[in-house]
Design a protein around this motif. Sequence first.
Motif, short mmCIF file in Angstrom:
data_model
loop_
_atom_site.label_atom_id
_atom_site.label_comp_id
_atom_site.label_asym_id
_atom_site.label_seq_id
_atom_site.Cartn_x
_atom_site.Cartn_y
_atom_site.Cartn_z
N ALA A 130 32.88 42.10 31.75
CA ALA A 130 33.72 41.92 32.77
C ALA A 130 34.54 43.01 32.88
O ALA A 130 35.09 43.43 31.95
CB ALA A 130 34.20 40.47 32.89
N ASP A 131 34.64 43.86 33.97
CA ASP A 131 35.58 44.61 34.15
C ASP A 131 36.84 44.36 34.87
O ASP A 131 37.85 45.03 34.63
CB ASP A 131 35.13 46.00 35.02
CG ASP A 131 33.93 46.68 34.16
OD1 ASP A 131 33.85 46.84 33.01
OD2 ASP A 131 33.13 46.98 35.02
N GLU A 132 36.80 43.34 35.55
CA GLU A 132 38.14 42.85 36.05
C GLU A 132 37.93 41.32 36.32
O GLU A 132 36.93 40.83 36.19
CB GLU A 132 38.49 43.43 37.36
CG GLU A 132 37.24 43.34 38.39
CD GLU A 132 37.70 44.11 39.75
OE1 GLU A 132 38.03 45.21 39.79
OE2 GLU A 132 37.11 43.46 40.73
N VAL A 133 39.15 40.76 36.37
CA VAL A 133 39.06 39.22 36.86
C VAL A 133 40.15 38.77 37.72
O VAL A 133 41.43 39.39 37.67
CB VAL A 133 39.35 38.25 35.34
CG1 VAL A 133 40.47 38.86 34.80
CG2 VAL A 133 39.38 36.79 35.92
N ALA A 134 39.81 37.96 38.87
CA ALA A 134 40.68 37.56 39.89
C ALA A 134 41.55 36.16 39.46
O ALA A 134 40.80 35.77 38.35
CB ALA A 134 39.92 37.25 41.21
N PHE A 135 42.60 36.14 40.11
CA PHE A 135 43.49 34.96 39.53
C PHE A 135 42.76 33.80 39.79
O PHE A 135 42.79 32.72 38.96
CB PHE A 135 44.72 34.99 40.43
CG PHE A 135 45.63 33.95 40.22
CD1 PHE A 135 46.42 34.07 38.75
CD2 PHE A 135 45.85 32.55 40.69
CE1 PHE A 135 47.30 33.04 38.59
CE2 PHE A 135 46.71 31.85 40.46
CZ PHE A 135 47.63 32.05 39.15
N ALA A 136 41.86 33.51 40.74
CA ALA A 136 41.20 32.27 40.96
C ALA A 136 40.08 32.09 39.84
O ALA A 136 39.93 30.82 39.54
CB ALA A 136 40.38 32.36 42.30
N ALA A 150 41.79 28.94 32.60
CA ALA A 150 43.22 28.69 32.19
C ALA A 150 43.85 27.66 33.17
O ALA A 150 44.71 28.24 34.00
CB ALA A 150 44.03 29.70 32.04
N PRO A 151 43.48 26.54 33.43
CA PRO A 151 44.32 25.77 34.77
C PRO A 151 45.61 25.64 34.50
O PRO A 151 46.22 25.35 35.67
CB PRO A 151 43.48 24.29 34.47
CG PRO A 151 43.09 24.46 32.94
CD PRO A 151 42.62 25.90 32.87
N GLU A 152 46.34 25.79 33.61
CA GLU A 152 47.75 25.78 33.51
C GLU A 152 48.44 26.76 34.55
O GLU A 152 49.73 26.65 34.57
CB GLU A 152 48.15 25.95 31.98
CG GLU A 152 48.02 27.18 31.42
CD GLU A 152 46.69 27.33 30.75
OE1 GLU A 152 46.25 28.33 29.97
OE2 GLU A 152 45.68 26.72 31.01
N ALA A 206 42.16 36.53 27.10
CA ALA A 206 41.14 35.64 26.48
C ALA A 206 39.77 35.71 27.44
O ALA A 206 38.81 35.38 26.78
CB ALA A 206 41.85 34.20 26.55
N TYR A 207 40.21 35.92 28.78
CA TYR A 207 38.82 35.88 29.39
C TYR A 207 37.87 37.25 29.28
O TYR A 207 36.76 36.98 29.22
CB TYR A 207 39.39 36.02 30.98
CG TYR A 207 38.25 36.10 31.88
CD1 TYR A 207 37.39 35.02 32.34
CD2 TYR A 207 37.54 37.21 32.24
CE1 TYR A 207 36.53 35.08 33.16
CE2 TYR A 207 36.63 37.39 33.15
CZ TYR A 207 35.94 36.16 33.67
OH TYR A 207 34.99 36.05 34.58
#
Length: 761
Positions: free
Chosen positions: A451-457, A463-465, A443-444
């Motif tokens: 964006a090529d990557e996304v960190a968990f933070a 997605a706060p869940e 979804a991000y």
Amino acid sequence: MMRRSRLFFALGLIFPALLLADPATGESAHYRTVRDHVGEGGQVFVYVDIDGYFTQLGHDLTTDIAAVAGDEPALAMWKQDYAALAADLGLAQLKAVGLSSRPLGPDRYANKIYLHIPEGRSGLLRVFGGSSHPFATAKLAPADTDLFVESEFDLAALYTTAHQLLQRIAPEMASQLPGARAVDAKDPVGEALAAFLKTPGRLTAIVRLQGSSAFTAESSEFKHDILVSLDVGGPQLLGYVRGRHPKLQETKTADGRVCYAFAEKGGLPRQPVVAVEGNAFYFATSAAFLQECLARQTGLPQAPAFQEALAATSAEGNSLVYASPRLFAALHEMTTSLPPLPGYDRKFAVALATLGKRFAKIDAPAVSVTSNLPEGVLVQSLGPESLRELLPVLGLATPDLAGNILRVSLPAYVAGLQWQASINREEAAIRDNLAKVSAASTAYFAAHADADEVAFAQLLETAPELAQLAPVAGEEYSAITVRRDRDSIDLTAPNGASAIYGRPLTADERKRIEANLALYDEAAVLHFSAHPEATSMSSYEATEAGGSLTSTPESVIGEQYDDFSIERTATEISVRTPGGNTVTYQRVPGIRWTLLKRRVQQAAAIRGNLATFYAAASAYLAAHPDESYVSGYELFGEECERPELPAVAGENYRSVRLNRNSAVVSIEAPGVGPVVYEAELPAAQADVIQANLRKLAKAAASYFKKHRDEKLVVAGELFAAGTEKPVAVAGEDYETLVIENEAASLMIALPTGQKITVPLR
């Protein structure tokens, strides 16, 4: 270290004494029975009481494994009644074991081993037949037999035991195990199996050596007589053999017996045969030996050496092995004449030499008889070795040692399975958590096209869940970074639990991977066309095939092509991604013809370039009479007029070479293979040479009519016999021309490399 060595030395001295100890009267209820069967007072006497041992071992294993397995569903199969398993196998009924060795003379011993089973044999011990009986098939063997084997077997007992074990361990498998009645009678293999399962059988093998050097390297031809028979399932086995060997030829022995000869000798100097009489099946190395055995009136049973061997052991039993001194002499000869083997090992050579020395000292027959008795099994042997030499090995094979090893190793193994089952559950739970992280990252990326990557933070913001993810084994989700160009997320917990989650591929990703695989399909067609002997193509070879694929394609989501290979007969090409997705490309049959047409067109264009090269090279050599050859390096020099030679398939003409007095030039083109240009011979010269070839072919035909056994003739032979020798017009050499009988064409090569061919049909 010295103390430990002394301890082992002391135990080595004490252990044989423990085995040889004579138990006090009344100490074991089975002692006298065992002693009466094996005898005492010889060189060796050993008695081991194991009454109830396997039952107690089974109870201990049942308790220990149940405690280790706990309530783990995956380990339910291991929670068995091992005492009942020991009973099913027939081990629980085994009460005692005894053995003895008695010297009869120099290097001659009578050995006995007895298994005491007062309740009768059961389980696996029933596989070796029923009650003892005379050895009926010994009458088939000639008096000079070198190896005779008769052994009874009962596969129905083996089937019954296996079925009982499966009913305890895996009932669903037991229900699928075919019984004798469930076998398909129309299937020759199944029909033979049904025959074996329905009734006990007997295997007989007879070997008679021929020649003074039986097994030496110099005597490579196998010329010995062999007969192998089974007294059950003969018609069914014959049906199976005839199905596997449709070229079997029906024939008859000298006394009219029907047998079937193999069309292929299999390296034997004589024709092997099979035959059936009643239910018995026979295989022999020749029809003559089969007839000799079946028609025999006297033979091995009347041989004094055989009679003496049975008198020293037993004339009745369920299994008999008899070996003549000549067999051991032949084995000694073989071990001493073997050449050094590849990867020569001195230890192996020493062991082989020791074995050869043992064979050399055997000057009397060796025999072993196994007899099923009402209360046990007795094995009697006569040979050059005493059981005393086996005491260290027998000590290691005692039930106590094996049982203690089993008591430790089996529960430990189940404990390992229990730990692995726990790890598997943890990994499955971690994988479920990673699936939630993957869904959030998808979804991000959909919302952030750049964006090529996304960190968990970052994911926690959208997605706060994910903050509610509960670690299963102490794993840290905060260190996760998800990449757009990867279809997998992996995570390892401190205890070693490791999980990989593979997300589904998008339609675009799958399409791009399939496009890469299509390049390999094209390369495979080109490669296999250029290499008709090849059965597979590697990823490196694919880039050298001359197609659109010139280097390893760029990965779409982490898939690897470096260790890629394609089989010639493959109808599809597949690659597996790091996330476990498999992308399959169906090979296009029509592409082969398209590519082959293109290759033919490329070869024609390259041949045209070679013609241009040949013309320029010929002109160069004419202008430089002192040069013996010219290559593309000279023709493409700065001061030379360069011919127009555009590359068709990446070929390079700078290394092409034309030798003086040659009319042929060639080049190796990537993806196309070797392409040859041959300058045409003037028509007048070609006509003369073809006419000469026809005259020689006619003369050769006359020669072959007079010499019908000949397949080839050299033209020089024809000239010597009176045929007129043609006059060469282009330097051709008719003297050495070889002509084949009934050949479809005749060809001669000129000194220039040109070839002239005439059809003969």
